[in-house]
Design an enzyme around this catalytic site. Structure first.
Site, mmCIF file in Angstrom:
data_model
loop_
_atom_site.group_PDB
_atom_site.id
_atom_site.type_symbol
_atom_site.label_atom_id
_atom_site.label_comp_id
_atom_site.label_asym_id
_atom_site.label_seq_id
_atom_site.Cartn_x
_atom_site.Cartn_y
_atom_site.Cartn_z
ATOM 1 C CB SER A 16 -0.956 -0.043 1.198
ATOM 2 O OG SER A 16 -2.017 0.870 1.050
ATOM 3 C CG ASP B 174 -7.283 -2.872 -2.814
ATOM 4 O OD1 ASP B 174 -7.894 -2.063 -2.085
ATOM 5 O OD2 ASP B 174 -6.050 -3.063 -2.742
ATOM 6 C CG HIS C 12 -5.749 -2.587 0.766
ATOM 7 N ND1 HIS C 12 -5.148 -2.191 -0.410
ATOM 8 C CD2 HIS C 12 -5.109 -1.926 1.759
ATOM 9 C CE1 HIS C 12 -4.185 -1.323 -0.140
ATOM 10 N NE2 HIS C 12 -4.138 -1.150 1.172
#
Length: 225
Positions: free
Chosen positions: A120, A174, A205
């Site tokens: 991320s 996601d 995610h």
């Protein structure tokens, strides 16, 4: 005065490590977040490696109401199609990653045996720092993330890492960073000539076991090289 190095969790897969993986966590997490992943790897496939999981600095994050948490840069909006980016925070975090690379050099591990990795926000920093790093790295791994400051890459990318192997992976479900937006980053990097391996998984995610196996395969290849 030299800025203090970021604190980090370190895991060694063998004595006298010859390689290193510097792995940045996501927003609001810390260096312990991906520590368990090392246990999932068949470390016999890897050279003696030091896994370094740094803790991001604490800063106010706009999308979370200004709440202070560990973050590599501020996030002003969840609109990935049209949004301002925190240039100063991104560059500051990249400089802190550079300092971690320099420490590995001082401990006897050259740049070409170092992988920058991240999830991320951490993956965005791995891409930003890795593609600008002035010496060839072993690889860049970017998980559930995107390429930041796209418009500046052409002018700032360093020739030393124009052929660095890149591993990008993303979940099709996601809801934090849209799969399509991440895929645009992958397509841009491929069009720029970077040797990029793109992987999609039916997940949110996060990480999944098939992804961990693919990461292990990729690491075994780039670290052996």
């Amino acid at each position: 005065m030299t800025e203090a190095l970021l604190p980090a969790v370190e895991i060694l897969t063998g004595p006298a490590p010859t390689h290193a993986v510097i792995w940045m966590h996501g927003l609001g997490a810390d260096g312990h977040d991906f520590e368990p992943v090392v246990d999932e790897f068949d470390t016999d496939r890897l050279p003696p490696t030091r896994f370094i999981f740094p803790h991001a600095p604490e800063r106010a994050v706009t999308i979370n109401g200004g709440y202070v948490m560990r973050a590599w840069f501020d996030i002003y909006s969840r609109d990935y199609g049209n949004r301002a980016e925190d240039v100063e925070g991104t560059e500051a975090s990249a400089a802190q990653v550079e300092a971690l690379i320099a420490r590995e050099n001082a401990r006897g591990i050259p740049d070409e045996r170092i992988v920058l990795a991240g999830f991320s926000q951490g993956g965005a920093i791995a891409l930003h720092a890795g593609l600008r790093h002035p010496r060839r790295l072993a690889g860049v791994m970017a998980l559930s993330t995107f390429l930041p400051l796209v418009e500046r890459l052409a002018g700032e990318a360093h020739p030393a890492n124009r052929d660095v192997p890149i591993f990008m992976a993303h979940g099709t479900g996601d809801s934090v960073i849209p799969h399509g937006f991440a895929q645009q980053s992958a397509e841009l990097l491929t069009a720029a000539g970077y040797p990029l391996a793109w992987h999609s998984y039916p997940m949110e995610h996060s990480l999944c076991l098939p992804e961990v196996r693919d990461i292990e395969d990729w690491l075994a290849g780039v670290l052996a090289a």
